[in-house]
Design a protein around this motif. Structure first.
Motif, PDB file in Angstrom:
ATOM      1  N   ARG A   1       1.015  -1.113  -0.073  1.00  0.00           N
ATOM      2  CA  ARG A   1       0.025  -0.041   0.061  1.00  0.00           C
ATOM      3  C   ARG A   1       0.798   1.238  -0.170  1.00  0.00           C
ATOM      4  NH1 ARG A   1      -3.585   0.130   4.832  1.00  0.00           N
ATOM      5  NH2 ARG A   1      -4.485  -1.445   4.074  1.00  0.00           N
ATOM      6  N   THR A   2       1.806   1.312   0.749  1.00  0.00           N
ATOM      7  CA  THR A   2       2.868   2.449   0.975  1.00  0.00           C
ATOM      8  C   THR A   2       3.526   2.638  -0.441  1.00  0.00           C
ATOM      9  OG1 THR A   2       2.928   2.066   3.222  1.00  0.00           O
ATOM     10  CG2 THR A   2       4.651   3.465   2.304  1.00  0.00           C
ATOM     11  N   SER A   3       3.931   1.388  -0.806  1.00  0.00           N
ATOM     12  CA  SER A   3       4.828   1.553  -2.177  1.00  0.00           C
ATOM     13  C   SER A   3       3.931   2.203  -3.338  1.00  0.00           C
ATOM     14  CB  SER A   3       5.213   0.249  -2.578  1.00  0.00           C
ATOM     15  OG  SER A   3       6.211  -0.187  -1.764  1.00  0.00           O
ATOM     16  N   LEU A   4       2.750   1.694  -3.402  1.00  0.00           N
ATOM     17  CA  LEU A   4       1.768   2.138  -4.362  1.00  0.00           C
ATOM     18  C   LEU A   4       1.459   3.588  -4.188  1.00  0.00           C
ATOM     19  CD1 LEU A   4      -0.819  -0.776  -4.746  1.00  0.00           C
ATOM     20  CD2 LEU A   4       0.937  -0.053  -6.581  1.00  0.00           C
ATOM     21  N   MET A   5       1.113   4.094  -3.071  1.00  0.00           N
ATOM     22  CA  MET A   5       0.710   5.448  -2.757  1.00  0.00           C
ATOM     23  C   MET A   5       1.830   6.499  -3.097  1.00  0.00           C
ATOM     24  SD  MET A   5      -1.639   5.051   0.336  1.00  0.00           S
ATOM     25  CE  MET A   5      -2.458   6.489   0.430  1.00  0.00           C
ATOM     26  N   LEU A   6       3.054   5.945  -2.709  1.00  0.00           N
ATOM     27  CA  LEU A   6       4.252   6.801  -2.616  1.00  0.00           C
ATOM     28  C   LEU A   6       4.643   7.075  -4.168  1.00  0.00           C
ATOM     29  CD1 LEU A   6       6.586   8.312  -1.405  1.00  0.00           C
ATOM     30  CD2 LEU A   6       7.982   5.949  -1.409  1.00  0.00           C
ATOM     31  N   ALA A   7       4.695   5.986  -5.051  1.00  0.00           N
ATOM     32  CA  ALA A   7       4.917   5.917  -6.612  1.00  0.00           C
ATOM     33  C   ALA A   7       3.966   6.773  -7.176  1.00  0.00           C
ATOM     34  CB  ALA A   7       4.761   4.441  -7.005  1.00  0.00           C
ATOM     35  N   LEU A   8       2.592   6.777  -6.916  1.00  0.00           N
ATOM     36  CA  LEU A   8       1.580   7.694  -7.407  1.00  0.00           C
ATOM     37  C   LEU A   8       1.851   8.811  -7.019  1.00  0.00           C
ATOM     38  CD1 LEU A   8      -1.600   5.476  -6.800  1.00  0.00           C
ATOM     39  CD2 LEU A   8      -0.776   6.047  -9.066  1.00  0.00           C
ATOM     40  N   ALA A   9       2.095   9.368  -6.044  1.00  0.00           N
ATOM     41  CA  ALA A   9       2.691  10.786  -5.558  1.00  0.00           C
ATOM     42  C   ALA A   9       3.667  11.537  -6.171  1.00  0.00           C
ATOM     43  CB  ALA A   9       2.718  10.781  -3.958  1.00  0.00           C
ATOM     44  N   ALA A  10       4.734  10.274  -6.426  1.00  0.00           N
ATOM     45  CA  ALA A  10       5.900  10.683  -7.062  1.00  0.00           C
ATOM     46  C   ALA A  10       5.746  11.292  -8.606  1.00  0.00           C
ATOM     47  CB  ALA A  10       7.078   9.742  -6.990  1.00  0.00           C
ATOM     48  N   CYS A  11       4.931  10.232  -9.071  1.00  0.00           N
ATOM     49  CA  CYS A  11       4.515  10.283 -10.691  1.00  0.00           C
ATOM     50  C   CYS A  11       3.837  11.870 -10.668  1.00  0.00           C
ATOM     51  CB  CYS A  11       3.889   9.206 -10.945  1.00  0.00           C
ATOM     52  SG  CYS A  11       4.791   7.776 -11.408  1.00  0.00           S
ATOM     53  N   TYR A  12       2.806  12.134  -9.879  1.00  0.00           N
ATOM     54  CA  TYR A  12       1.979  13.139  -9.835  1.00  0.00           C
ATOM     55  C   TYR A  12       2.938  14.245  -9.706  1.00  0.00           C
ATOM     56  CZ  TYR A  12      -0.816  17.202  -8.827  1.00  0.00           C
ATOM     57  OH  TYR A  12      -1.397  18.504  -8.705  1.00  0.00           O
ATOM     58  N   LEU A  13       3.821  14.307  -8.804  1.00  0.00           N
ATOM     59  CA  LEU A  13       4.588  15.630  -8.472  1.00  0.00           C
ATOM     60  C   LEU A  13       5.657  15.886  -9.921  1.00  0.00           C
ATOM     61  CD1 LEU A  13       5.512  15.380  -4.820  1.00  0.00           C
ATOM     62  CD2 LEU A  13       4.219  17.014  -5.898  1.00  0.00           C
ATOM     63  N   MET A  14       6.114  14.842 -10.527  1.00  0.00           N
ATOM     64  CA  MET A  14       6.870  14.851 -11.561  1.00  0.00           C
ATOM     65  C   MET A  14       6.274  15.335 -12.842  1.00  0.00           C
ATOM     66  SD  MET A  14      10.228  14.684 -12.453  1.00  0.00           S
ATOM     67  CE  MET A  14      10.726  15.108 -13.715  1.00  0.00           C
ATOM     68  N   TRP A  15       5.248  14.864 -12.843  1.00  0.00           N
ATOM     69  CA  TRP A  15       4.409  15.748 -13.976  1.00  0.00           C
ATOM     70  C   TRP A  15       3.816  17.019 -13.732  1.00  0.00           C
ATOM     71  CZ3 TRP A  15      -0.555  17.418 -13.948  1.00  0.00           C
ATOM     72  CH2 TRP A  15      -1.239  17.650 -15.153  1.00  0.00           C
ATOM     73  N   MET A  16       3.547  17.191 -12.558  1.00  0.00           N
ATOM     74  CA  MET A  16       3.123  18.557 -12.463  1.00  0.00           C
ATOM     75  C   MET A  16       4.429  19.547 -12.486  1.00  0.00           C
ATOM     76  SD  MET A  16       1.891  20.535  -8.833  1.00  0.00           S
ATOM     77  CE  MET A  16       3.368  20.271  -8.094  1.00  0.00           C
ATOM     78  N   VAL A  17       5.585  19.171 -11.930  1.00  0.00           N
ATOM     79  CA  VAL A  17       6.380  19.912 -12.226  1.00  0.00           C
ATOM     80  C   VAL A  17       7.135  20.331 -13.436  1.00  0.00           C
ATOM     81  CG1 VAL A  17       9.067  20.185 -11.570  1.00  0.00           C
ATOM     82  CG2 VAL A  17       7.643  19.554  -9.887  1.00  0.00           C
ATOM     83  N   THR A  18       6.926  19.113 -14.488  1.00  0.00           N
ATOM     84  CA  THR A  18       7.223  19.356 -15.763  1.00  0.00           C
ATOM     85  C   THR A  18       6.135  20.185 -16.526  1.00  0.00           C
ATOM     86  OG1 THR A  18       8.293  17.341 -15.837  1.00  0.00           O
ATOM     87  CG2 THR A  18       7.632  18.118 -17.976  1.00  0.00           C
ATOM     88  N   TYR A  19       4.816  20.060 -16.161  1.00  0.00           N
ATOM     89  CA  TYR A  19       4.031  20.739 -16.706  1.00  0.00           C
ATOM     90  C   TYR A  19       4.027  22.156 -16.568  1.00  0.00           C
ATOM     91  CZ  TYR A  19      -0.891  22.119 -17.974  1.00  0.00           C
ATOM     92  OH  TYR A  19      -2.079  22.902 -18.615  1.00  0.00           O
ATOM     93  N   MET A  20       4.183  22.574 -15.138  1.00  0.00           N
ATOM     94  CA  MET A  20       4.190  23.974 -14.757  1.00  0.00           C
ATOM     95  C   MET A  20       5.537  24.664 -15.419  1.00  0.00           C
ATOM     96  SD  MET A  20       1.493  24.589 -13.297  1.00  0.00           S
ATOM     97  CE  MET A  20       1.762  26.029 -12.437  1.00  0.00           C
ATOM     98  N   ALA A  21       6.624  23.932 -15.502  1.00  0.00           N
ATOM     99  CA  ALA A  21       7.764  24.484 -16.138  1.00  0.00           C
ATOM    100  C   ALA A  21       7.661  24.945 -17.656  1.00  0.00           C
ATOM    101  CB  ALA A  21       8.765  23.404 -15.914  1.00  0.00           C
ATOM    102  N   GLN A  22       6.710  24.234 -18.278  1.00  0.00           N
ATOM    103  CA  GLN A  22       6.545  24.293 -19.557  1.00  0.00           C
ATOM    104  C   GLN A  22       5.526  25.710 -19.668  1.00  0.00           C
ATOM    105  OE1 GLN A  22       4.986  20.867 -21.428  1.00  0.00           O
ATOM    106  NE2 GLN A  22       6.908  19.940 -21.401  1.00  0.00           N
ATOM    107  N   LEU A  23       4.818  25.890 -18.642  1.00  0.00           N
ATOM    108  CA  LEU A  23       3.771  27.026 -18.591  1.00  0.00           C
ATOM    109  C   LEU A  23       4.421  28.064 -18.410  1.00  0.00           C
ATOM    110  CD1 LEU A  23       0.475  25.639 -16.953  1.00  0.00           C
ATOM    111  CD2 LEU A  23       1.163  26.011 -19.367  1.00  0.00           C
ATOM    112  N   HIS A  24       5.534  28.184 -17.399  1.00  0.00           N
ATOM    113  CA  HIS A  24       6.263  29.551 -16.999  1.00  0.00           C
ATOM    114  C   HIS A  24       7.667  29.051 -16.851  1.00  0.00           C
ATOM    115  CE1 HIS A  24       2.354  30.719 -15.761  1.00  0.00           C
ATOM    116  NE2 HIS A  24       2.122  29.718 -14.942  1.00  0.00           N
TER     117      HIS A  24
END
Length: 69
Positions: A35-58
């Protein structure tokens, strides 16, 4: 102007997937680890996607236009 809708939408999707991972992890001696591994992996993937998306916007460095005479 870009919208923050995709960031918030993906946050909701990620939170839903984390809830599903927490509720439907099979019982067993390694349940907490899985459970912890799945939730940590999902959080890390979301944060990486968000940082990349926001870096392209600004971007930090703006494009340089060369003027040819």
């Amino acid at each position: 102007m870009a919208s923050t809708f995709p960031v918030l939408f993906m946050l909701v999707v990620t939170a839903a997937l984390m809830t599903v991972a927490a509720l439907f992890t099979p019982k067993g001696p390694q349940q907490v680890t899985i459970r912890t591994s799945l939730m940590l992996a999902l959080a890390a993937c979301y944060l990486m996607w968000m940082v990349t998306y926001m870096a392209q916007l600004h971007p930090l460095v703006s494009p340089v236009h060369s003027v040819k005479h």
